[in-house]
Design an enzyme around this catalytic site. Structure first.
Site, PDB file in Angstrom:
ATOM      1  CB  CYS A  42     -21.852  -8.998   4.768  1.00 34.19           C
ATOM      2  SG  CYS A  42     -23.517  -8.867   5.326  1.00 34.19           S
ATOM      3  CD  GLN A  91      -2.379 -11.340  -4.885  1.00 34.52           C
ATOM      4  OE1 GLN A  91      -1.988 -12.511  -4.897  1.00 34.52           O
ATOM      5  NE2 GLN A  91      -2.877 -10.776  -3.786  1.00 34.52           N
ATOM      6  CB  SER A 120       3.116  -6.903  -0.411  1.00 34.89           C
ATOM      7  OG  SER A 120       2.796  -7.071   0.942  1.00 34.89           O
ATOM      8  N   GLY A 121       5.922  -8.271   1.023  1.00 35.58           N
ATOM      9  CA  GLY A 121       6.538  -9.474   1.580  1.00 35.58           C
ATOM     10  C   GLY A 121       5.545 -10.542   2.011  1.00 35.58           C
ATOM     11  CG  HIS A 122       1.507  -9.705   3.796  1.00 34.60           C
ATOM     12  ND1 HIS A 122       0.227 -10.195   3.748  1.00 34.60           N
ATOM     13  CD2 HIS A 122       1.432  -8.427   3.367  1.00 34.60           C
ATOM     14  CE1 HIS A 122      -0.591  -9.250   3.301  1.00 34.60           C
ATOM     15  NE2 HIS A 122       0.115  -8.167   3.062  1.00 34.60           N
ATOM     16  CB  THR A 172      14.832   3.710  12.006  1.00 33.14           C
ATOM     17  OG1 THR A 172      15.072   4.998  12.541  1.00 33.14           O
ATOM     18  CG2 THR A 172      15.966   2.766  12.360  1.00 33.14           C
ATOM     19  CB  THR A 191      -0.942  -0.012   1.224  1.00 31.48           C
ATOM     20  OG1 THR A 191      -1.751  -1.197   1.155  1.00 31.48           O
ATOM     21  CG2 THR A 191      -1.838   1.210   1.255  1.00 31.48           C
TER      22      THR A 191
HETATM   23  N1  PLP Z   1      -2.069  -4.789  -4.096  1.00 28.79           N
HETATM   24  C1  PLP Z   1      -2.599  -5.995  -4.275  1.00 28.79           C
HETATM   25  C2  PLP Z   1      -2.864  -6.499  -5.655  1.00 28.79           C
HETATM   26  C3  PLP Z   1      -2.915  -6.797  -3.169  1.00 28.79           C
HETATM   27  O1  PLP Z   1      -3.443  -8.011  -3.356  1.00 28.79           O
HETATM   28  C4  PLP Z   1      -2.661  -6.296  -1.876  1.00 28.79           C
HETATM   29  C5  PLP Z   1      -3.021  -7.063  -0.686  1.00 28.79           C
HETATM   30  O2  PLP Z   1      -4.085  -7.643  -0.592  1.00 28.79           O
HETATM   31  C6  PLP Z   1      -2.088  -5.008  -1.751  1.00 28.79           C
HETATM   32  C7  PLP Z   1      -1.805  -4.286  -2.888  1.00 28.79           C
HETATM   33  C8  PLP Z   1      -1.776  -4.413  -0.422  1.00 28.79           C
HETATM   34  O3  PLP Z   1      -0.665  -5.038   0.140  1.00 28.79           O
HETATM   35  P1  PLP Z   1      -0.159  -4.684   1.615  1.00 28.79           P
HETATM   36  O4  PLP Z   1      -0.994  -5.520   2.522  1.00 28.79           O
HETATM   37  O5  PLP Z   1       1.269  -5.085   1.647  1.00 28.79           O
HETATM   38  O6  PLP Z   1      -0.349  -3.232   1.810  1.00 28.79           O
END
Ligand code: PLP
Length: 388
Positions: A326, A179, A199-201, A237, A73
């Site tokens: 929802c 993705q 994004s790492g996670h 940092t 993000t």
């Molecule tokens: N962009 C895409 C296509 C995503 O699937 C996601 C997470 O769901 C994000 C951005 C946001 O990632 P982050 O959680 O690292 O901010």
């Protein structure tokens, strides 16, 4: 009960090798990378190693094209606001209708500030409308930001072609590649990408660390203003343990792309998809059948609600996602399925299964065993069933 985790597009388990590599940077090598003693130098070296690992993963020419961030993000926001500042005289920006909110919301904000925005549509299979895009581009376009693959359907966009057209019109090109990392080869030099977010996670590093690739020579203004970290491009940092984790996860992702793992994941995904579509009536695939990342199957089960399906899957320890949210009593299908024009009786009943290297054949068997009964029971009580 064993957890069957099929929600890897939402987040992934941190790989054991990643955790192991991170731990010493919490407890022993915890120096501030900007300080002047050996422990700090160790942290600095570890960070630079991670930068090289992430650069290698996406085929960047130079490690210093990688800026570490807190998440995708932040990377997306940084790229978008940097681009519009760099080309302040141009007041037109382009994206797609099916982006993540991390891109759509900055675009909506810029629209509210007077920017002309084109949100490019998709067809019924979620494919990018290239004709609409070509018609939208002009010399006043500052930025094109288009995701590489869709988080909900896994549909891959022709980013190389989209980027080349943006460059022909003198616009900057950014892609949200969240993705696709670890799911297909990514090479920023073979495509005309100026900026790329990851994004790492989403690929077995922890939550709270990401990166932004900025090609050398790209006009750039920082988003996080503060200290001189990241060569003045991102104040704050550096989160060394997480950055170290991101580096190791990048190596693992690169290995996965070349060692046959993806074919195994795709085979499991295809078996899951084919089994569900053949055993359950009124089930449809959402997304491009021929061009998706290998781990994702988004399937709509007509005349039932996705959230009800998820609740029943929970009873078997199965974790997946639904495309409907929802909100305050009204069921609103996802913006992605709406953009694809999926009929609301199907859009409400969508479930996204997203697999990983950890997914087993038994996991798939279990879903195939329980889903027909879940859908049958829900259809007996669903008010949508009467609409058939
Ligand atoms: N962009 C895409 C296509 C995503 O699937 C996601 C997470 O769901 C994000 C951005 C946001 O990632 P982050 O959680 O690292 O901010």
């Amino acid at each position: 009960m064993k957890t069957i985790y099929l929600d890897n597009n939402a987040t992934t388990q941190v790989a054991p090798a990643v955790t192991e590599a991170m731990l010493p940077y919490f407890t022993q090598k915890y120096g501030n990378a900007s300080s002047m003693y050996p422990m700090a130098a160790e942290a600095h070296h570890a960070m630079e190693r991670a930068r090289a690992q992430v650069a290698a993963l996406i085929g960047a020419a130079y490690p210093d094209e990688i800026i570490f961030t807190s998440c995708a993000t932040e990377s997306d926001n940084t790229a978008i606001f940097s681009a519009v500042r760099a080309y302040a005289q141009k007041k037109h920006i382009i994206t797609s209708k099916v982006e993540h909110p991390a891109v759509l919301h900055p675009y909506k904000f810029l629209e509210s500030q007077g920017y002309k925005v084109d949100y490019i549509g998709v067809d019924a299979n979620g494919r990018f409308d290239m004709d609409q895009y070509k018609a939208a581009l002009d010399a006043n376009t500052a930025l094109v930001s288009v995701m590489w693959a869709n988080s909900e359907t896994g549909t891959i966009f022709p980013v190389a072609e989209i980027a080349a057209l943006a460059k022909e019109h003198g616009a900057l090109f950014h892609t949200d590649a969240v993705q696709v990392i670890g799911k297909m080869p990514v090479n920023v030099q073979e495509t005309k990408i100026d900026m790329l977010s990851l994004s790492g996670h989403k690929f077995h590093a922890p939550k709270g660390v990401g990166a932004l690739y900025v090609k050398r020579g790209t006009r750039f203004t920082e988003f996080m203003m503060g200290g001189h970290q990241e060569k003045g491009r991102r104040g704050g940092t550096e989160n060394i343990p997480y950055i170290v984790g991101l580096g190791v996860a990048a190596e693992l992702a690169q290995k996965r792309v070349s060692d046959g793992s993806l074919a195994r994941i795709a085979a499991l995904r295809d078996r899951l998809q084919a089994g569900l579509l053949s055993s359950i009536a009124d089930a449809k695939l959402n997304g491009d059948p021929d061009n998706r990342v290998p781990n994702t199957a988004n399937i709509s089960f007509g005349y039932v609600e996705g959230e009800a399906i998820l609740m029943h899957l929970n009873e078997y320890g199965i974790c997946a996602s639904s495309g409907s949210a929802c909100t305050s009593g009204s069921l609103e299908p996802s913006h992605v399925l709406r953009a694809m024009g999926v009929d609301f009786k199907f859009a409400h009943g969508s479930v996204r299964f997203s697999l990983s290297e950890q997914t087993t054949g038994e996991d798939v068997d279990k879903v195939l065993e329980v889903m027909p009964g879940i859908i049958e029971n829900l259809r007996k009580i669903s008010p949508f069933s009467r609409m058939k």
